[in-house]
Design a protein around this motif. Structure first.
Motif, PDB file in Angstrom:
ATOM      1  N   PRO A   1       0.828  -1.207   0.000  1.00 44.19           N
ATOM      2  CA  PRO A   1       0.000   0.000   0.000  1.00 44.19           C
ATOM      3  C   PRO A   1       0.865   1.262   0.000  1.00 44.19           C
ATOM      4  CG  PRO A   1      -0.241  -1.226   2.078  1.00 44.19           C
ATOM      5  CD  PRO A   1       0.600  -2.058   1.178  1.00 44.19           C
ATOM      6  N   PRO A   2       0.518   2.254  -0.804  1.00 47.82           N
ATOM      7  CA  PRO A   2       1.338   3.454  -0.917  1.00 47.82           C
ATOM      8  C   PRO A   2       1.315   4.303   0.352  1.00 47.82           C
ATOM      9  CG  PRO A   2      -0.643   3.670  -2.263  1.00 47.82           C
ATOM     10  CD  PRO A   2      -0.639   2.279  -1.698  1.00 47.82           C
ATOM     11  N   THR A   3       2.444   4.938   0.625  1.00 50.19           N
ATOM     12  CA  THR A   3       2.559   5.800   1.810  1.00 50.19           C
ATOM     13  C   THR A   3       2.885   7.222   1.386  1.00 50.19           C
ATOM     14  OG1 THR A   3       4.889   5.254   1.995  1.00 50.19           O
ATOM     15  CG2 THR A   3       3.362   3.950   3.334  1.00 50.19           C
ATOM     16  N   GLU A   4       2.727   8.123   2.344  1.00 51.75           N
ATOM     17  CA  GLU A   4       3.183   9.503   2.195  1.00 51.75           C
ATOM     18  C   GLU A   4       4.206   9.756   3.289  1.00 51.75           C
ATOM     19  OE1 GLU A   4      -0.447  11.733   2.484  1.00 51.75           O
ATOM     20  OE2 GLU A   4      -1.100  11.134   0.471  1.00 51.75           O
ATOM     21  N   LEU A   5       4.879  10.898   3.216  1.00 52.34           N
ATOM     22  CA  LEU A   5       5.826  11.264   4.269  1.00 52.34           C
ATOM     23  C   LEU A   5       5.186  12.326   5.144  1.00 52.34           C
ATOM     24  CD1 LEU A   5       9.436  11.785   2.866  1.00 52.34           C
ATOM     25  CD2 LEU A   5       8.641  10.039   4.477  1.00 52.34           C
ATOM     26  N   GLY A   6       5.266  12.118   6.449  1.00 49.74           N
ATOM     27  CA  GLY A   6       4.713  13.121   7.345  1.00 49.74           C
ATOM     28  C   GLY A   6       5.350  13.015   8.711  1.00 49.74           C
ATOM     29  N   ALA A   7       5.241  14.070   9.507  1.00 49.08           N
ATOM     30  CA  ALA A   7       5.833  14.069  10.842  1.00 49.08           C
ATOM     31  C   ALA A   7       4.871  13.515  11.889  1.00 49.08           C
ATOM     32  CB  ALA A   7       6.263  15.485  11.222  1.00 49.08           C
ATOM     33  N   ASN A   8       3.579  13.597  11.613  1.00 51.34           N
ATOM     34  CA  ASN A   8       2.584  13.219  12.627  1.00 51.34           C
ATOM     35  C   ASN A   8       1.635  12.169  12.092  1.00 51.34           C
ATOM     36  OD1 ASN A   8       3.197  16.367  13.202  1.00 51.34           O
ATOM     37  ND2 ASN A   8       2.843  15.209  15.089  1.00 51.34           N
ATOM     38  N   PHE A   9       1.168  11.325  13.011  1.00 53.70           N
ATOM     39  CA  PHE A   9       0.268  10.239  12.577  1.00 53.70           C
ATOM     40  C   PHE A   9      -0.625   9.814  13.730  1.00 53.70           C
ATOM     41  CE2 PHE A   9       4.389   8.689  13.968  1.00 53.70           C
ATOM     42  CZ  PHE A   9       4.090   7.680  14.863  1.00 53.70           C
ATOM     43  N   ARG A  10      -1.757   9.205  13.350  1.00 52.06           N
ATOM     44  CA  ARG A  10      -2.586   8.483  14.304  1.00 52.06           C
ATOM     45  C   ARG A  10      -2.316   6.998  14.095  1.00 52.06           C
ATOM     46  NH1 ARG A  10      -6.016  12.888  13.049  1.00 52.06           N
ATOM     47  NH2 ARG A  10      -6.526  14.056  14.934  1.00 52.06           N
ATOM     48  N   LEU A  11      -2.642   6.171  15.081  1.00 54.74           N
ATOM     49  CA  LEU A  11      -2.407   4.737  14.957  1.00 54.74           C
ATOM     50  C   LEU A  11      -3.750   4.026  14.838  1.00 54.74           C
ATOM     51  CD1 LEU A  11       0.555   4.433  17.471  1.00 54.74           C
ATOM     52  CD2 LEU A  11       0.637   3.933  15.005  1.00 54.74           C
ATOM     53  N   VAL A  12      -3.904   3.279  13.754  1.00 59.78           N
ATOM     54  CA  VAL A  12      -5.184   2.654  13.417  1.00 59.78           C
ATOM     55  C   VAL A  12      -5.030   1.131  13.500  1.00 59.78           C
ATOM     56  CG1 VAL A  12      -6.970   2.475  11.648  1.00 59.78           C
ATOM     57  CG2 VAL A  12      -5.656   4.604  11.873  1.00 59.78           C
ATOM     58  N   ALA A  13      -5.979   0.480  14.188  1.00 58.27           N
ATOM     59  CA  ALA A  13      -5.908  -0.968  14.389  1.00 58.27           C
ATOM     60  C   ALA A  13      -6.360  -1.708  13.138  1.00 58.27           C
ATOM     61  CB  ALA A  13      -6.788  -1.371  15.572  1.00 58.27           C
ATOM     62  N   ASN A  14      -5.542  -2.680  12.747  1.00 55.58           N
ATOM     63  CA  ASN A  14      -5.899  -3.596  11.661  1.00 55.58           C
ATOM     64  C   ASN A  14      -5.964  -4.995  12.285  1.00 55.58           C
ATOM     65  OD1 ASN A  14      -6.169  -4.113   8.717  1.00 55.58           O
ATOM     66  ND2 ASN A  14      -4.309  -5.296   9.015  1.00 55.58           N
ATOM     67  N   VAL A  15      -7.156  -5.537  12.371  1.00 54.20           N
ATOM     68  CA  VAL A  15      -7.340  -6.848  13.004  1.00 54.20           C
ATOM     69  C   VAL A  15      -6.836  -7.917  12.034  1.00 54.20           C
ATOM     70  CG1 VAL A  15      -9.032  -8.476  13.943  1.00 54.20           C
ATOM     71  CG2 VAL A  15      -9.323  -6.007  14.318  1.00 54.20           C
ATOM     72  N   THR A  16      -5.916  -8.757  12.512  1.00 53.97           N
ATOM     73  CA  THR A  16      -5.277  -9.717  11.601  1.00 53.97           C
ATOM     74  C   THR A  16      -5.802 -11.139  11.762  1.00 53.97           C
ATOM     75  OG1 THR A  16      -3.473  -9.936  13.188  1.00 53.97           O
ATOM     76  CG2 THR A  16      -3.147  -8.394  11.365  1.00 53.97           C
ATOM     77  N   GLY A  17      -6.577 -11.409  12.798  1.00 49.66           N
ATOM     78  CA  GLY A  17      -7.154 -12.748  12.963  1.00 49.66           C
ATOM     79  C   GLY A  17      -8.627 -12.611  13.294  1.00 49.66           C
ATOM     80  N   ALA A  18      -9.065 -13.395  14.289  1.00 54.90           N
ATOM     81  CA  ALA A  18     -10.455 -13.274  14.748  1.00 54.90           C
ATOM     82  C   ALA A  18     -10.664 -11.862  15.298  1.00 54.90           C
ATOM     83  CB  ALA A  18     -10.717 -14.324  15.822  1.00 54.90           C
ATOM     84  N   ASP A  19     -11.871 -11.337  15.136  1.00 55.03           N
ATOM     85  CA  ASP A  19     -12.193  -9.967  15.566  1.00 55.03           C
ATOM     86  C   ASP A  19     -13.008 -10.020  16.856  1.00 55.03           C
ATOM     87  OD1 ASP A  19     -12.479  -7.195  15.500  1.00 55.03           O
ATOM     88  OD2 ASP A  19     -13.339  -7.139  13.484  1.00 55.03           O
ATOM     89  N   LEU A  20     -13.148  -8.902  17.529  1.00 53.85           N
ATOM     90  CA  LEU A  20     -14.087  -8.805  18.649  1.00 53.85           C
ATOM     91  C   LEU A  20     -15.468  -8.491  18.073  1.00 53.85           C
ATOM     92  CD1 LEU A  20     -12.016  -6.726  21.253  1.00 53.85           C
ATOM     93  CD2 LEU A  20     -12.551  -9.166  21.346  1.00 53.85           C
ATOM     94  N   VAL A  21     -16.496  -8.581  18.915  1.00 55.10           N
ATOM     95  CA  VAL A  21     -17.855  -8.177  18.531  1.00 55.10           C
ATOM     96  C   VAL A  21     -18.288  -7.073  19.488  1.00 55.10           C
ATOM     97  CG1 VAL A  21     -20.243  -8.923  18.192  1.00 55.10           C
ATOM     98  CG2 VAL A  21     -18.365 -10.535  17.766  1.00 55.10           C
TER      99      VAL A  21
END
Ligand SMILES: *[C@@H]1O[C@H](CO)[C@@H](O)[C@H](O)[C@H]1NC(C)=O
Ligand SMILES: *[C@@H]1O[C@H](CO)[C@@H](O)[C@H](O)[C@H]1NC(C)=O
Ligand SMILES: *[C@@H]1O[C@H](CO)[C@@H](O)[C@H](O)[C@H]1NC(C)=O
Length: 232
Positions: A36-56
Motif C-alpha cells: 500500500p502506498p505511503t506519504e511522508l509526514g511528521a505526525n500520525f494516528r495509529l489505526v488498528a488492523n485486526v489480523t485474525g479473529a475480531d471482537l464483537v
C-alpha cells in the motif's frame, strides 16, 4: 552544450544503452508483491488492523487514544473513529542515529501547554500474563518505533514484539478495548485479538518537536484493500 563537451559521443551512447537496459523491467517486478502506498509526514494516528479473529462489535480501524489513570499516567485504548480528530496524534522522536539503531521513541503531546507522553510496554507480565501499553507523561520507552525500509509495511513495532487488544474493565469500572503487547509465540489471552497498528498521516499537534522525524504513513488506513496489497 556543457554536458556534451564533458562526455564523448561514444561514452554517451554507452551510457544511454546502459540506461535503456536497466529500464527494462525484469519479469519478477511485474508479478512481485505490491504494497500500500505511503506519504511522508511528521505526525500520525495509529489505526488498528485486526489480523485474525475480531471482537464483537468489530474493532477493525479503531483508533488509538489514551485512558488517563491519574498523575500523568495513562493506558492506551482503542476507540471507534467517530470524528476527524478521534485518537491521539503521535510522532517518532530521536536523532537520525537513534532512529537508525531502533532507539527512538513514539511520543504524543497533550495538555495546555502541550507536554510529551511516550508509549511504553510494561516490563513484566501482570497476574494474568498481560503487558499493558502505557502512554505516561515523559519519554516513554526507547525502541518503540515505526517499522521502516527495508520493511515493506510501516507499522508500530518494538515493545514485546506483537500487539493485541482486549476488552478489559478499567480502574473506574468502564469497559474499554485495551492495547497490550506480547512476545511472538506467547499465548494470546482469551477474549483478546491480534492487531497491527498502522500509522495514518495526520495534522500536527501544535508543539514544536525539534527531534521529530518524517515517517512513512498511510493516507487512509481504513481504505486499504488487503485483498490487493501484500504485507511481506
Ligand atoms: C490487515 O488485516 C488484513 C485482514 O485481516 C490482513 O490481510 C492484512 O495482512 C493486515 N495488514 C497488516 C499490515 O497487518
Ligand atoms: C476517521 O473517520 C474520518 C471520516 O470518515 C476519516 O476521514 C478519517 O480518515 C478516519 N481517521 C482515522 C485515523 O482512521
Ligand atoms: C527527543 O529526542 C531527543 C534526542 O534524543 C532528546 O534529546 C529529547 O529529550 C527527546 N524528547 C523527548 C520529549 O523525550
Amino acid at each position: 552544450m556543457l554536458y556534451q563537451s564533458s562526455i564523448g559521443a561514444t561514452a554517451m551512447a554507452a551510457l544511454l544503452s546502459a540506461l535503456t537496459v536497466s529500464a527494462i523491467p525484469t519479469p519478477q517486478s511485474s508479478t512481485g508483491p505490491i504494497y500500500p502506498p505511503t506519504e511522508l509526514g511528521a505526525n500520525f494516528r495509529l489505526v488498528a488492523n485486526v489480523t485474525g479473529a475480531d471482537l464483537v462489535p468489530s474493532i477493525n480501524n479503531y483508533v488509538l487514544t489514551s485512558y488517563q489513570t491519574g498523575g500523568g499516567t495513562a493506558y492506551t485504548i482503542l476507540v471507534a473513529n467517530t470524528t476527524l480528530t478521534t485518537g491521539r496524534i503521535f510522532y517518532v522522536n530521536g536523532t537520525a542515529t537513534e532512529v537508525e539503531y531502533h532507539e527512538s521513541n513514539v511520543l504524543s503531546d497533550a495538555g495546555t501547554p502541550p507536554f510529551p507522553a511516550g508509549l511504553a510496554v510494561a516490563a513484566d507480565n501482570d497476574a494474568d500474563g498481560e503487558r499493558y501499553v502505557s502512554l505516561d507523561s515523559g519519554p516513554g520507552q526507547a525502541g518503540i518505533l515505526l517499522t521502516q525500509f527495508p520493511d515493506p509495511i510501516h507499522e508500530l513495532g518494538g515493545g514485546a514484539g506483537l500487539f493485541y487488544a482486549c476488552q478489559n474493565t478499567m480502574p473506574d469500572g468502564e469497559v474499554a478495548i485495551q492495547l497490550e503487547s506480547r512476545a511472538p509465540g506467547a499465548f494470546l489471552p482469551k477474549g483478546c485479538v491480534d492487531i497491527t497498528l498502522l500509522p495514518q498521516c495526520s495534522e500536527g499537534s501544535g508543539r514544536d518537536a525539534p527531534f521529530g522525524n518524517n515517517v512513512n504513513c498511510y493516507p487512509d488506513v481504513a481504505g486499504i484493500d488487503w485483498t490487493y496489497y501484500s504485507t511481506d
